[in-house]
Design a protein around this motif. Sequence first.
Motif, PDB file in Angstrom:
ATOM      1  N   CYS A  41      82.193  17.134 -70.262  1.00 27.57           N
ATOM      2  CA  CYS A  41      81.856  16.649 -71.982  1.00 27.57           C
ATOM      3  C   CYS A  41      82.861  17.512 -72.610  1.00 27.57           C
ATOM      4  O   CYS A  41      82.697  18.712 -72.377  1.00 27.57           O
ATOM      5  N   ILE A  42      83.634  17.014 -73.486  1.00 26.03           N
ATOM      6  CA  ILE A  42      84.440  17.611 -74.022  1.00 26.03           C
ATOM      7  C   ILE A  42      84.303  17.291 -75.696  1.00 26.03           C
ATOM      8  O   ILE A  42      84.228  16.069 -76.155  1.00 26.03           O
ATOM      9  N   MET A  44      85.180  17.589 -79.623  1.00 27.92           N
ATOM     10  CA  MET A  44      86.249  17.997 -80.499  1.00 27.92           C
ATOM     11  C   MET A  44      85.808  17.771 -82.165  1.00 27.92           C
ATOM     12  O   MET A  44      84.432  17.522 -82.008  1.00 27.92           O
ATOM     13  N   THR A  58      96.008  13.389 -77.201  1.00 29.13           N
ATOM     14  CA  THR A  58      94.920  14.321 -77.150  1.00 29.13           C
ATOM     15  C   THR A  58      94.075  13.968 -75.910  1.00 29.13           C
ATOM     16  O   THR A  58      93.895  14.678 -75.055  1.00 29.13           O
ATOM     17  N   THR A  59      93.763  12.636 -75.901  1.00 29.77           N
ATOM     18  CA  THR A  59      92.786  11.927 -74.739  1.00 29.77           C
ATOM     19  C   THR A  59      93.731  12.189 -73.444  1.00 29.77           C
ATOM     20  O   THR A  59      93.079  12.614 -72.298  1.00 29.77           O
ATOM     21  N   CYS A  62      93.332  15.800 -72.442  1.00 27.01           N
ATOM     22  CA  CYS A  62      92.109  15.849 -71.930  1.00 27.01           C
ATOM     23  C   CYS A  62      91.821  15.589 -70.240  1.00 27.01           C
ATOM     24  O   CYS A  62      91.514  16.297 -69.638  1.00 27.01           O
ATOM     25  N   ARG A  63      92.200  14.153 -70.277  1.00 27.28           N
ATOM     26  CA  ARG A  63      92.210  13.627 -68.847  1.00 27.28           C
ATOM     27  C   ARG A  63      92.854  14.302 -67.681  1.00 27.28           C
ATOM     28  O   ARG A  63      92.507  14.733 -66.912  1.00 27.28           O
ATOM     29  N   ILE A  74      85.401  12.340 -67.841  1.00 28.39           N
ATOM     30  CA  ILE A  74      85.252  12.993 -69.073  1.00 28.39           C
ATOM     31  C   ILE A  74      84.672  12.307 -70.152  1.00 28.39           C
ATOM     32  O   ILE A  74      84.599  10.976 -69.888  1.00 28.39           O
ATOM     33  N   SER A  75      83.837  12.841 -70.926  1.00 33.48           N
ATOM     34  CA  SER A  75      83.077  12.113 -72.051  1.00 33.48           C
ATOM     35  C   SER A  75      83.573  12.936 -73.479  1.00 33.48           C
ATOM     36  O   SER A  75      83.517  14.030 -73.249  1.00 33.48           O
ATOM     37  N   ILE A  76      84.533  12.067 -74.084  1.00 33.30           N
ATOM     38  CA  ILE A  76      84.791  12.869 -75.451  1.00 33.30           C
ATOM     39  C   ILE A  76      84.028  12.442 -76.603  1.00 33.30           C
ATOM     40  O   ILE A  76      83.743  11.312 -76.954  1.00 33.30           O
ATOM     41  N   ASN A  78      82.493  14.049 -80.547  1.00 29.54           N
ATOM     42  CA  ASN A  78      83.076  14.550 -81.834  1.00 29.54           C
ATOM     43  C   ASN A  78      82.160  15.324 -82.549  1.00 29.54           C
ATOM     44  O   ASN A  78      80.852  14.373 -82.562  1.00 29.54           O
TER      45      ASN A  78
END
Length: 163
Positions: A41-42, A44, A58-59, A62-63, A74-76, A78
């Motif tokens: 989990c990221i 931002m 950005t995505t 991250c990936r 990943i789960s982004i 915010n």
Amino acid sequence: MNTNNTIEKSSCIKTTAVFSKDKKKRYILNISWDDTKKKACIIMTYPSTADEYIIDQTTMLCRNNAVMLGYGSISIVNLFCGLDLKKPETDRMNYSVLAEECSKADIVIVAYGRGTGHEEEKTRLLESLNPYHEKLYTIVDSLGNTFSHPLSPKARNWKIKKL
């Protein structure tokens, strides 16, 4: 084509974006490529307009970094969910999604950058993440600075550090 000297590889990447009905808020962008591997989990600051089809830089970073670190999804999420960057906005749904994704993840990476804005909200966020302290990490840039954002030129190849 002669395939004696080749190897064919393929993959399937599933991307899910959850927006408010009026599409003015994005709550989560989930990208999954290997369900047998750990989930990251990221967190931002602001959501981008990336969706289930179109990703931003950005995505992508991250990936790509998650793949290189051995994660399978990943789960982004915010700090703010509103897509209007001039008016930072969040709501109960955003807090709920953030907590749920942190709970489901094997690692939570706090990557909101070191900008001087929204310090009160960032402090509140870190306090709310206390139940997940065992899996809290941050991106460290090439100068050793923590809380780097994935777009930071000095943090393009991730080194993560426990908080």
